[in-house]
Write an enzyme that holds these catalytic residues in place. Structure first.
Site, PDB file in Angstrom:
ATOM      1  N   ASP A  17      96.295  94.625   2.503  1.00  0.00           N
ATOM      2  CA  ASP A  17      96.321  95.019   3.912  1.00  0.00           C
ATOM      3  C   ASP A  17      94.917  95.374   4.392  1.00  0.00           C
ATOM      4  OD1 ASP A  17      97.404  95.602   6.350  1.00  0.00           O
ATOM      5  OD2 ASP A  17      98.214  97.553   5.774  1.00  0.00           O
ATOM      6  N   HIS A  34      90.691  87.489   7.193  1.00  0.00           N
ATOM      7  CA  HIS A  34      91.578  86.789   6.252  1.00  0.00           C
ATOM      8  C   HIS A  34      90.735  85.926   5.287  1.00  0.00           C
ATOM      9  CE1 HIS A  34      94.956  88.328   8.379  1.00  0.00           C
ATOM     10  NE2 HIS A  34      94.814  87.575   9.440  1.00  0.00           N
ATOM     11  N   LEU A 128      97.029  84.337 -17.054  1.00  0.00           N
ATOM     12  CA  LEU A 128      97.668  85.064 -15.945  1.00  0.00           C
ATOM     13  C   LEU A 128      98.622  84.160 -15.154  1.00  0.00           C
ATOM     14  CD1 LEU A 128      97.627  87.606 -13.965  1.00  0.00           C
ATOM     15  CD2 LEU A 128      95.872  86.346 -12.704  1.00  0.00           C
TER      16      LEU A 128
HETATM   17  C1  FPP Z   1      97.233  91.852   6.063  1.00  0.00           C
HETATM   18  O1  FPP Z   1      96.131  92.205   6.843  1.00  0.00           O
HETATM   19  C2  FPP Z   1      97.052  90.556   5.429  1.00  0.00           C
HETATM   20  C3  FPP Z   1      97.768  89.430   5.729  1.00  0.00           C
HETATM   21  C4  FPP Z   1      98.823  89.389   6.728  1.00  0.00           C
HETATM   22  C5  FPP Z   1      97.516  88.142   5.076  1.00  0.00           C
HETATM   23  C6  FPP Z   1      96.985  88.192   3.673  1.00  0.00           C
HETATM   24  C7  FPP Z   1      96.129  87.021   3.476  1.00  0.00           C
HETATM   25  C8  FPP Z   1      94.992  86.984   2.758  1.00  0.00           C
HETATM   26  C9  FPP Z   1      94.509  88.101   1.952  1.00  0.00           C
HETATM   27  C10 FPP Z   1      94.125  85.804   2.756  1.00  0.00           C
HETATM   28  C11 FPP Z   1      94.731  84.560   2.284  1.00  0.00           C
HETATM   29  C12 FPP Z   1      95.310  84.665   0.929  1.00  0.00           C
HETATM   30  C13 FPP Z   1      95.482  83.596   0.174  1.00  0.00           C
HETATM   31  C14 FPP Z   1      96.189  83.716  -1.107  1.00  0.00           C
HETATM   32  C15 FPP Z   1      94.972  82.290   0.598  1.00  0.00           C
HETATM   33  P1  FPP Z   1      96.335  92.491   8.387  1.00  0.00           P
HETATM   34  O2  FPP Z   1      96.001  91.262   9.127  1.00  0.00           O
HETATM   35  O3  FPP Z   1      97.711  93.015   8.635  1.00  0.00           O
HETATM   36  O4  FPP Z   1      95.274  93.613   8.617  1.00  0.00           O
HETATM   37  P2  FPP Z   1      95.340  94.793   9.692  1.00  0.00           P
HETATM   38  O5  FPP Z   1      96.527  95.645   9.352  1.00  0.00           O
HETATM   39  O6  FPP Z   1      94.046  95.506   9.495  1.00  0.00           O
HETATM   40  O7  FPP Z   1      95.443  94.135  11.049  1.00  0.00           O
END
Ligand code: FPP
Length: 240
Positions: A17, A34, A128
């Site tokens: 997150d 991201h 893994l």
């Molecule tokens: C939450 O941050 C994260 C996500 C919704 C997506 C997770 C994706 C990645 C870490 C990158 C891609 C991963 C792979 C495996 C290719 P948020 O957007 O909710 O952050 P915020 O709460 O600060 O807005």
């Protein structure tokens, strides 16, 4: 640092997150957060390899994430596709086996194709197991599990009286993996957010204020070291 950790979890699950906040703090578009998050995934996979962790489950796209603006969903799918295309050779080199859980048929066809290709190409790896939770919702998983169980009952393969927790676990997306020992959540939020609702029953939790794009292998080692000091009682009492 990694060598100092004695008791390591078999299975780590992570709620990644804070990508959006990371980008906002820098005046960048959310997708940059991201993208940087995808780099943190790489670092974390390497760290797990060093620690000889057996399973790593990453909450990469939740069932609820489809409600985000179309442009962000599109960018996330593109990023997933790129990650699978670019990183599969690295996964093979590092002996990582890729798996995925969730309603995978919701993903765009191109993503599904890349995903199944990567899963196939890494299937014989023995290090893994990296499990990506994609279009994943804990409640959806339980409902899909109930449907699967009902089909077995209707087909006469099992009797209602045989249903117990162990049997139900066999009808979940995660039936091939042990439950997580450690759940890590970044960005300081104290929520489960519909992640692995059934499987986290006795999982140890570790919340760090670090935003996911800033999460390094040092942070992973700190979480595992903290875990190694916990006493897990599974609802019982300490034996003196
Ligand atoms: C939450 O941050 C994260 C996500 C919704 C997506 C997770 C994706 C990645 C870490 C990158 C891609 C991963 C792979 C495996 C290719 P948020 O957007 O909710 O952050 P915020 O709460 O600060 O807005």
């Amino acid at each position: 640092m990694a060598a100092a950790v004695k008791i390591v979890p078999r299975h780590i699950a992570i709620i990644m997150d804070g990508n959006g906040r990371w980008a906002r703090q820098r005046g960048l578009p959310r997708i940059r957060g991201h993208e940087q998050g995808a780099e943190a995934v790489r670092e974390c996979v390497e760290g797990c390899g060093e620690l000889k962790i057996e399973y790593l489950t990453l909450y990469a796209f939740s069932a609820e994430n489809w409600q985000r603006p179309k442009s962000e969903v599109f960018a996330l799918m593109r990023l997933l596709e790129k990650f699978l295309k670019d990183k599969t050779p690295e996964l093979i080199e590092k002996n990582v086996r890729l798996q995925a859980i969730g309603r995978l048929t919701d993903l765009p066809d191109r993503c599904q194709k890349r995903l199944h290709e990567s899963i196939k190409r890494t299937a014989d790896n023995t290090g893994l197991t990296l499990i990506l939770a994609l279009s994943y919702g804990g409640r959806d998983e339980i409902i899909d599990g109930i449907r699967s169980l009902l089909r077995e009952i209707e087909a006469g393969h099992i009797d209602k009286a045989m249903i117990n927790a162990e049997m139900f676990s066999k009808h979940l997306y995660t039936r091939y993996y042990p439950d997580p020992d450690l759940l890590i959540r970044t960005s300081g939020e104290m929520r489960i957010s519909n992640f692995l609702l059934w499987q986290l029953s006795y999982t140890e939790m570790y919340v760090t204020a670090k935003l996911w794009p800033d999460f390094t292998r040092k942070d992973l080692f700190a979480a595992v070291e903290d875990f190694s000091k916990r006493q897990r009682r599974y609802g019982g009492v300490d034996v003196l």
